[in-house]
Design an enzyme around this catalytic site. Structure first.
Site, PDB file in Angstrom:
ATOM      1  N   CYS A   1       1.651 -31.908  69.459  1.00 56.13           N
ATOM      2  CA  CYS A   1       0.676 -32.987  69.384  1.00 56.13           C
ATOM      3  C   CYS A   1      -0.439 -32.613  68.415  1.00 56.13           C
ATOM      4  CB  CYS A   1       0.100 -33.267  70.768  1.00 56.13           C
ATOM      5  SG  CYS A   1      -1.065 -34.659  70.811  1.00 56.13           S
TER       6      CYS A   1
ATOM      7  N   CYS B   1      -2.563 -35.743  77.790  1.00 56.09           N
ATOM      8  CA  CYS B   1      -2.443 -36.233  76.417  1.00 56.09           C
ATOM      9  C   CYS B   1      -3.065 -37.628  76.282  1.00 56.09           C
ATOM     10  CB  CYS B   1      -0.980 -36.278  75.997  1.00 56.09           C
ATOM     11  SG  CYS B   1      -0.717 -36.848  74.305  1.00 56.09           S
TER      12      CYS B   1
END
Length: 242
Positions: free
Chosen positions: A42, A101
């Site tokens: 990410c 996230c």
């Protein structure tokens, strides 16, 4: 005009430190790149790939995007995988998500977030696919934890479905695809137990990883709602399987 003086000075100090520890480090690094690992992670600034696994520059090939997605029409990601597999000959590809996230969270929110919503539709598809499995958790951090895990599993499966990886396996190239997730609160990586080394193993590894999430659902239903953080649930799960 503003210059990033502090960062430039930090760079000089870092380079000096490395040179003192190993005078040949940068000379050797400049001559070749031979990592055995591709990290697909990410873009979140709290998830620095090399630092998490304590590797130096040159030891880890890295691709990052919002929510660690592997989309077959994303030529950036596909080009990275192709170069890593066919040129660098990496032996391992790790898809690495992280708990909490923001992209995963945004994907299941109702309010619009602009252009990025088009990218996050892929996570929304993961949510819809596993809606029943996720239903045991409310809309708190527990459900977000599971969706972050499921997103990693789906993206690791997507890596296996690329023509690049399948060609490598057909040619009997040594290559394993892994699904990992990182905990921001404790700095530990959780192996989601998707580890495929051949085309024949993909469905088996996908099914195993999903069954582990299903088992987490059973544990969550039987345990105290206030004690369902990801680490404690996975520790209980591993105690059952080991």
């Amino acid at each position: 005009m503003k210059r990033l003086t502090e960062l430039l000075e930090s760079n000089r100090q870092w380079a000096d430190k490395i040179n003192k520890e190993d005078p040949l480090f940068f000379e050797t690094l400049a001559q070749q790149q031979a990592p055995e690992y591709l990290w697909i992670g990410c873009s979140d600034s709290r998830v620095p790939a090399n630092e998490i696994v304590d590797m130096l520059p040159g030891e880890l090939f890295v691709h990052r995007n919002v929510s660690n997605l592997v989309i077959h029409t994303d030529m950036n990601c596909m080009s990275v995988i192709q170069y890593a597999v066919e040129v660098l000959k990496v032996k391992h590809i790790m898809v690495v998500g992280h708990y909490g996230c923001g992209g995963v969270k945004a994907a299941i929110e109702t309010e619009p977030h602009g252009l990025i919503d088009n990218w996050l539709r892929h996570i929304r598809d993961v949510y819809k696919k596993h809606r029943e499995l996720l239903s045991v958790w409310d809309h708190s951090h527990q459900q977000l934890d599971r969706l972050c895990e499921l997103n990693v599993i789906e993206q690791a499966s997507n890596v296996c479905e690329t023509t690049i990886v399948q060609k490598a396996w057909t040619n009997e190239q040594e290559l394993t695809v892994h699904g990992w997730i990182y905990g921001l609160n404790d700095g530990l990586v959780n192996d989601l137990e998707f580890n495929a080394s051949s085309l024949d193993e993909v469905d088996e590894q996908y099914g195993l990883a999903i069954r582990k999430i299903e088992k987490l659902k059973e544990l969550a239903q039987a345990s105290d709602k206030d004690n369902q953080n990801a680490r404690s649930l996975w520790n209980k799960l591993r105690a059952l399987f080991n």
